[in-house]
Design a protein around this motif. Structure first.
Motif, PDB file in Angstrom:
ATOM      1  N   THR A  20       0.792  -1.185  -0.368  1.00  0.00           N
ATOM      2  CA  THR A  20      -0.091  -0.568  -0.401  1.00  0.00           C
ATOM      3  C   THR A  20       1.130   1.302   0.096  1.00  0.00           C
ATOM      4  O   THR A  20       0.422   2.036  -0.590  1.00  0.00           O
ATOM      5  N   LYS A  53      -4.522   8.887   0.397  1.00  0.00           N
ATOM      6  CA  LYS A  53      -4.467   8.369  -0.765  1.00  0.00           C
ATOM      7  C   LYS A  53      -5.170   7.165  -0.560  1.00  0.00           C
ATOM      8  O   LYS A  53      -5.970   6.770  -1.735  1.00  0.00           O
ATOM      9  N   ASP A  55      -8.287   4.399   0.268  1.00  0.00           N
ATOM     10  CA  ASP A  55      -9.986   5.136  -0.779  1.00  0.00           C
ATOM     11  C   ASP A  55     -10.187   3.828   0.317  1.00  0.00           C
ATOM     12  O   ASP A  55     -10.555   2.437   0.359  1.00  0.00           O
ATOM     13  N   GLU A  57     -13.312   4.081   1.761  1.00  0.00           N
ATOM     14  CA  GLU A  57     -14.673   3.215   1.785  1.00  0.00           C
ATOM     15  C   GLU A  57     -14.822   2.433   1.120  1.00  0.00           C
ATOM     16  O   GLU A  57     -15.445   1.241   1.041  1.00  0.00           O
ATOM     17  N   ASN A  58     -13.799   1.411  -0.235  1.00  0.00           N
ATOM     18  CA  ASN A  58     -14.186   0.880  -0.373  1.00  0.00           C
ATOM     19  C   ASN A  58     -13.008   0.199  -0.654  1.00  0.00           C
ATOM     20  O   ASN A  58     -12.196  -1.342  -0.819  1.00  0.00           O
ATOM     21  N   LEU A  59     -12.169  -0.043   0.662  1.00  0.00           N
ATOM     22  CA  LEU A  59     -10.791  -0.813   1.481  1.00  0.00           C
ATOM     23  C   LEU A  59     -11.453  -1.980   1.665  1.00  0.00           C
ATOM     24  O   LEU A  59     -12.748  -2.100   2.481  1.00  0.00           O
ATOM     25  N   LYS A 205     -16.358  -4.187   4.230  1.00  0.00           N
ATOM     26  CA  LYS A 205     -16.543  -2.880   3.251  1.00  0.00           C
ATOM     27  C   LYS A 205     -16.648  -2.194   4.712  1.00  0.00           C
ATOM     28  O   LYS A 205     -17.246  -2.428   5.421  1.00  0.00           O
ATOM     29  N   ASN A 228     -13.295  13.642   5.825  1.00  0.00           N
ATOM     30  CA  ASN A 228     -11.811  11.737   4.909  1.00  0.00           C
ATOM     31  C   ASN A 228     -10.886  10.680   5.437  1.00  0.00           C
ATOM     32  O   ASN A 228     -10.192  10.900   5.715  1.00  0.00           O
ATOM     33  N   ARG A 233      -7.376   6.694   8.860  1.00  0.00           N
ATOM     34  CA  ARG A 233      -5.876   5.919   8.262  1.00  0.00           C
ATOM     35  C   ARG A 233      -4.758   5.740   8.630  1.00  0.00           C
ATOM     36  O   ARG A 233      -4.579   4.447   8.865  1.00  0.00           O
TER      37      ARG A 233
END
Length: 287
Positions: A20, A53, A55, A57-59, A205, A228, A233
């Motif tokens: 990642t 960077k 993502d 919500e789609n991880l 998800k 965000n 993160r």
């Protein structure tokens, strides 16, 4: 090919961070320990541009359930993973097993039937537990499990799946049920002796998880969403770093929302519990 977020063992965590964050070959651990003084915050600042960077919500987040059955997970391969209410209302291994013992549930009306006798399992009615009989306490526990604590139970990490309660022997629910009367007592033992235990590893998800998987409060979660996902993160990276170093808490839970279903397509693999346990414990010098 996006990497799944996987902290089920130190190696998986290492791979996720490495891929990642696009770290140069062989530099990840040195970077963390030497350059960043084993401090996740320093590490975050160092790799911030890449981490920001992700993502979120789609991880795809990897979690797993410990489960036992006598048909090599056929039910699950066909229907996926469901919550307890669904399991007790459909033609499942657990339900067929209970039928043999003349036990059935009417979830809609909050009733339990044992050999023709009807029991009320509306746990709200048994709130006043200080003046209560043993029987009512057991009915309260059964009701609580079905109507309150019924979501799919899963882990992001568990160091030793045999140490965590008795889920490697039989469903927790059978344990609760086996205490009702002499009729139900053998439910647990018989299941344990006739079933194999598996780890079902799947991907999910963020939106399918309860906020308290990662946050202390709903307010924190809402705030972070506005920002965000800055906190999340950091949190995901720091959990992966701890895991990579073998310093995770011994259990990290993945709390599913009550109506989350894990469809068969989102199941990554089925592993015998024994093999899974060995493969995790070897990182901790225990086998």
């Amino acid at each position: 090919n996006v990497m799944y977020y996987d902290i089920t063992n130190p190696n998986a965590s290492y791979s996720w961070l490495y891929e990642t964050l696009k770290v140069r070959e062989g530099e990840l651990i040195g970077d963390y320990i030497i350059e960043c003084h084993s401090d996740p915050n320093e590490f975050y600042e160092r790799y911030r541009t890449v981490i920001d960077k992700i993502d979120i919500e789609n991880l795809e987040i990897v979690a797993f359930q410990v489960t036992s059955n006598d048909n090599k997970c056929d039910d699950i391969k066909r229907n996926g993973l469901h919550n307890l209410q669904w399991v007790l209302s459909n033609d499942t291994v657990l339900n067929k097993y209970l039928k043999k013992y003349k036990i059935s549930f009417d979830i809609g009306n909050k009733l339990l039937y044992i050999d023709g006798d009807r029991y009320d399992i509306d746990y709200e009615k048994y709130k006043d537990l200080d003046v209560i009989s043993k029987r009512k306490e057991q009915l309260h526990n059964i009701g609580h499990k079905i109507f309150y604590d019924f979501q799919i139970n899963a882990f992001l990490f568990c160091e030793d799946i045999y140490k965590y309660s008795t889920i490697h022997e039989a469903p927790e629910f059978l344990f609760t049920l086996s205490n009702v009367n002499k009729y139900t007592r053998e439910l647990y033992e018989t299941w344990k002796n006739n079933c194999e235990t598996y780890v079902v590893k799947f991907k999910v998800k963020l939106k399918k998880l309860e906020y308290y998987t990662f946050y202390n409060s709903k307010i924190e979660y809402e705030k972070d969403k506005q920002e965000n996902w800055t906190y999340l993160r950091k949190q995901l990276v720091s959990m992966a770093l701890e895991s990579m170093m073998g310093n995770s808490a011994s259990e990290i839970y993945a709390y599913m929302k009550p109506n989350t279903v894990i469809i068969p397509e989102n199941i990554i693999e089925y592993v015998s519990a024994e093999e899974w346990r060995r493969n995790v414990l070897k990182y901790f010098g225990k086998e």
